[in-house]
Design an enzyme around this catalytic site. Structure first.
Site, short mmCIF file in Angstrom:
data_model
loop_
_atom_site.label_atom_id
_atom_site.label_comp_id
_atom_site.label_asym_id
_atom_site.label_seq_id
_atom_site.Cartn_x
_atom_site.Cartn_y
_atom_site.Cartn_z
N LYS A 189 -26.15 38.31 -13.22
CA LYS A 189 -27.09 37.57 -14.08
C LYS A 189 -26.41 37.22 -15.41
CE LYS A 189 -31.02 37.30 -11.75
NZ LYS A 189 -32.27 36.56 -11.84
N ASP A 193 -28.63 53.16 -12.09
CA ASP A 193 -29.83 53.21 -12.95
C ASP A 193 -29.50 53.65 -14.37
OD1 ASP A 193 -31.90 52.38 -11.33
OD2 ASP A 193 -32.52 54.39 -10.74
N GLY A 219 -38.56 35.44 0.23
CA GLY A 219 -39.85 34.89 -0.19
C GLY A 219 -40.82 34.70 0.98
N PHE A 257 -35.71 31.00 -10.18
CA PHE A 257 -36.03 32.40 -9.84
C PHE A 257 -35.22 32.90 -8.64
CE2 PHE A 257 -39.91 30.52 -11.58
CZ PHE A 257 -40.24 31.44 -12.56
N TYR A 303 -25.72 43.59 -9.96
CA TYR A 303 -26.86 42.69 -10.17
C TYR A 303 -26.88 42.18 -11.61
CZ TYR A 303 -31.59 41.30 -11.27
OH TYR A 303 -32.67 40.60 -11.75
N ILE A 326 -29.87 27.31 -2.21
CA ILE A 326 -29.30 26.52 -3.31
C ILE A 326 -27.77 26.47 -3.29
CG2 ILE A 326 -31.23 26.55 -4.93
CD1 ILE A 326 -29.78 28.77 -6.44
#
Ligand code: UFG
Length: 328
Positions: free
Chosen positions: A145, A285, A36, A73, A141, A52
Site C-alpha cells: 500500500k 501484527d 467480492g 478499493f 500488505y 485491473i
C-alpha cells in the site's frame, strides 16, 4: 459522468457503491470477484468483471463509460496472508495500481480516492499516529500500500492527477438494517470472528498474543464504523471534484481498544458468553495502532459518529440476518 468504483463488490467498496447510488450518482463497478460478492450490489449498478491488472479489458471499460473519477478499493488486504504470499500481494496491489493509473492517464481521468492503511506505519513511535509519523511497514500488505501511495504521488506530479489517500485503521460494522456487511472467505477479521462465535458457528475466539506491551497484553486497534468511512469517501470525492489539492489523511476514531475489550463489548451486545482462549502472536501484527484523524477533520470537516458499541451492534444485525454471509 460516472464514478468508477474499483473493487466495488468488496466489503468497503460495496458500502461506498450503495451510498453513492443513494446520493443519485452514476456508479460503475469494476471487480474481479476474487473476494467480492456481486450480491452486495444494488440492482441497476453496472458491474464489469475485470481484473485491473488486465490493462486491455480495463482500457475497454474506460473507452465505453464516461468516467470522471475513480474510487480504488481493489486489493488483497490480509496482514497474516501477506506474510506468506508477499509476491502475490505485490503483484495484485502494486501492478494493479500501475495499470489503473496508466489507463486513467490515457483517458484523461484525473481524480482518484485511494484506500490506504494504517499498516503503512508499522510499529509507530507516537500514539495516536499522525500522518507525519515514520512509514515503516511490518508486513508485505502495508509495504504494497505504501508503494501504491508513492506510485500515485509520482503519477500525480507527472500527469497532473489529483488524489486523496485515506489511511484506514480497523474498519468494522455494516449498513443499517444489515442489508450488506462483511463476508470474507476465510474470515480473519476480529469483529466478524467474535460474532461468529456468538452465532455458534465457531467454538471460541483465539486471542493472538496476550503478552504485548498494552494494558491487558492484547493488541490495541482503532475501530471505525464502515458508514463513517463511507462519509469520509464522499467528502474526499467532493473535495477533489471542487478542485481541492491532493492530500493524505488517517481515518480512525482516535481511541484504542484491546482485543479483550472488543470481546467484552461483544459479550454485552450479544448476551453470549463468547469463549476466548490465548494463542500465539500472529506474525506481522504491530502492538498498537491508533489514529490521529486531525487532518481528516481539518481538510474534510469529517467527524466519525459511531462508537464501538454501535459498530458491534450493526455488525451483529448483519450476522444474525446472514449467518452464512452472502450465501443466505
Ligand atoms: N485477532 C485475534 N483473533 C482473531 C482475529 C484477530 O486476536 O481471530 C487480533 C489480531 O491479532 C489483531 C486484532 O485482532 O491484533 C485485529 O485484527 P484484524 O485481523 O481484525 O485486523 P488487522 O489489525 O490485522 O488489520 C486490519 C485490516 C488491514 C489494515 C489494518 C490496519 O485488515 O487491512 O486493520 O490496522 F491494514
Amino acid at each position: 459522468m460516472a464514478i468508477l468504483i474499483v473493487g466495488g463488490a468488496g466489503y468497503i467498496g460495496s458500502h461506498n457503491v450503495r451510498a453513492l447510488w443513494d446520493a443519485g450518482r452514476d456508479v460503475i463497478v469494476v471487480d474481479n470477484l476474487s473476494t467480492g460478492h456481486a450480491q452486495s450490489l444494488r440492482d441497476g449498478v453496472k458491474l464489469h468483471m475485470v481484473d485491473i491488472r488486465d490493462e486491455k479489458s480495463l482500457d475497454a471499460v474506460f473507452g465505453k463509460e464516461k468516467i470522471d473519477a475513480v474510487l480504488h478499493f481493489a486489493a488483497l488486504s490480509l496482514v497474516g496472508q501477506s506474510m506468506i504470499q508477499p509476491l502475490d500481494y505485490m503483484d495484485n496491489n502494486v501492478t494493479g495500481m500501475i495499470k489503473l493509473l496508466t489507463v486513467m492517464q490515457k483517458h484523461g481521468v484525473d481524480k482518484i480516492v485511494f484506500s490506504s492503511t494504517a499498516a503503512v506505519y508499522g510499529d509507530a513511535e507516537t500514539i495516536p499516529i499522525p500522518e507525519t509519523a515514520t512509514l515503516n511497514p511490518t508486513n508485505p500488505y502495508g509495504e504494497s500500500k505504501l508503494a501504491m501511495e508513492r506510485i500515485m504521488r509520482w503519477a500525480s506530479e507527472a500527469y497532473g492527477m489529483r488524489y486523496a489517500v485515506l489511511r484506514y485503521f480497523n474498519v468494522a460494522g455494516a449498513w443499517e438494517g444489515g442489508i450488506i456487511g462483511e463476508d470474507h472467505r476465510p474470515e480473519s477479521h476480529l469483529v466478524p470472528i467474535i460474532l461468529q462465535v456468538a452465532l455458534g458457528k465457531r467454538p471460541e475466539i483465539k486471542i493472538f498474543g496476550d503478552d504485548y506491551p498494552t494494558k491487558d497484553g492484547t493488541c490495541v486497534r482503532d475501530y471505525l464504523h464502515v458508514m463513517d468511512l463511507v462519509d469520509a469517501h464522499l467528502l474526499a470525492l467532493e473535495h477533489l471534484e471542487n478542485g481541492g489539492d491532493s492530500f493524505i489523511c488517517n481515518l480512525g476514531n482516535g481511541m484504542g481498544f484491546t482485543v479483550q475489550e472488543m470481546i467484552n463489548a461483544a459479550r454485552e451486545v450479544t448476551g453470549h458468553p463468547i469463549p476466548a482462549v490465548s494463542a500465539a502472536r500472529r506474525s506481522g501484527d504491530p502492538a498498537k495502532l491508533v489514529a490521529s484523524s486531525q487532518e481528516a477533520q481539518r481538510i474534510l470537516g469529517w467527524h466519525p459518529q459511531n462508537d464501538i458499541r454501535q459498530i458491534i451492534e450493526s455488525a451483529w444485525t448483519w450476522h444474525k440476518k446472514h449467518p452464512n454471509g452472502y450465501l443466505d
